[in-house]
Design an enzyme around this catalytic site. Structure first.
Site, PDB file in Angstrom:
ATOM      1  N   SER A  36       0.852  -1.142   0.103  1.00 52.15           N
ATOM      2  CA  SER A  36      -0.028   0.052  -0.091  1.00 52.15           C
ATOM      3  C   SER A  36       0.732   1.261  -0.116  1.00 52.15           C
ATOM      4  O   SER A  36       0.544   2.308  -0.489  1.00 52.15           O
ATOM      5  CB  SER A  36      -0.898   0.070   1.325  1.00 52.15           C
ATOM      6  OG  SER A  36      -1.641  -1.105   1.026  1.00 52.15           O
ATOM      7  N   HIS A  50       0.949   4.599   4.340  1.00 49.47           N
ATOM      8  CA  HIS A  50       0.352   5.293   3.391  1.00 49.47           C
ATOM      9  C   HIS A  50       0.872   6.685   3.336  1.00 49.47           C
ATOM     10  O   HIS A  50       1.132   7.372   1.965  1.00 49.47           O
ATOM     11  CB  HIS A  50      -1.125   5.330   3.745  1.00 49.47           C
ATOM     12  CG  HIS A  50      -1.581   3.736   3.557  1.00 49.47           C
ATOM     13  ND1 HIS A  50      -2.943   3.540   4.171  1.00 49.47           N
ATOM     14  CD2 HIS A  50      -1.131   2.722   3.245  1.00 49.47           C
ATOM     15  CE1 HIS A  50      -3.248   2.367   4.105  1.00 49.47           C
ATOM     16  NE2 HIS A  50      -2.148   1.792   3.793  1.00 49.47           N
TER      17      HIS A  50
END
Length: 287
Positions: free
Chosen positions: A210, A265
């Site tokens: 991610s 992230h």
């Protein structure tokens, strides 16, 4: 439909219209005497479309980029539809991620710890000083791969499938237009930043691509503003940023989604933005 722009019929808007179709912007162009009129279905699209049109008309390099986009063999009817041969590096990363998810039993067996940034069984990592000491000792022992292998740890099939889809959609465009070398640089930098930040904040119990996906998204979004070439809906960036913000709240756990690697992230996204800001984009790209 909403009337947003009137131009002389001598201006060729064919290429721009095809590009808008590829961006998923409903529109039409009508002819009224000596003028042609651009109509949009959604008035919210007016400002970005007019900005793009002004650049299309004023900047030759933008027109060239749009023409390359329209002629590219990886665009079918204006839609980004590459084959595996167009982005073999991205395919390799995805295959490795799926393979490691299977081999580690989605993080449930002993191989999992060998892919974490440090071995959590061998070191104390409860405080920041302990994490720094553990990471220093791990790297000093030659286990450099641990800086990157958390990318290939996934703890659910939903997680790996979502990351694979996003990596294919965005990463394949970077590999095709900006080259394999640029994608490697983005992967390395965003991996280091996202994994490093996540580890320093929460410790070694995390994994997933991610952070890299967010890094590629940040790179595509900012770099696209300088040299248009990528295809993705603007709402994707909004959704990703909103989801990242939500990740810092208790909501995901309340919904039963578990904890998220929020720092990964954030680190990946910021790393991607930085790369887009500082790495020059070649004006000569593959069509």
């Amino acid at each position: 439909m909403y009337r947003v722009k009137q131009l002389d019929t001598s201006v060729d808007l064919g290429g721009f219209s095809q590009w808008l179709k590829g961006q998923g912007v409903p529109h039409r162009i009508s002819v009224e005497g000596a003028f042609q009129v651009l109509w949009l279905e959604n008035p919210d699209h007016a400002e970005p479309v007019l900005e793009a049109l002004d650049r299309f008309l004023a900047e030759p390099e933008v027109r060239q980029a749009v023409e390359q986009h329209n002629r590219s063999p990886v665009f079918v009817a204006g839609r980004w539809q590459p084959s595996p041969g167009h982005a073999p590096l991205v395919i390799g990363i995805i295959v490795l991620g799926v393979l490691m998810a299977w081999v580690t039993g989605l993080g449930s067996n002993q191989l999992t710890t060998s892919l974490m940034i440090i071995d959590p069984r061998a070191y104390d990592w409860g405080s920041m000083s302990e994490r720094l000491s553990a990471l220093s000792a791990t790297l000093a022992s030659g286990q450099i791969w641990r800086l990157f292998t958390p990318d290939f740890l996934h703890f659910s099939w939903t997680h790996i499938i979502f990351n694979a889809v996003m990596l294919w959609f965005l990463g394949s465009q970077v590999e095709w237009f900006d080259g394999r070398g640029r994608l490697v640089v983005i992967f390395i930098i965003t991996s280091l930043v996202s994994n490093g930040l996540q580890y320093l904040v929460t410790g070694p119990l995390f994994g997933g691509l991610s952070g890299v996906v967010y890094g590629i998204l940040g790179y595509c979004w900012l770099s696209q503003r300088t040299v248009p070439r990528f295809q993705f809906p603007p709402a994707l960036v909004t959704f990703a940023v909103v989801w990242m913000v939500i990740g810092f709240t208790p909501l995901p756990e309340l919904l039963g989604l578990g904890s998220m690697a929020n720092e990964a992230h954030l680190g990946g996204f910021v790393g991607g933005l930085a790369l887009a800001a500082f790495l020059p984009v070649s004006r000569k790209r593959r069509a």
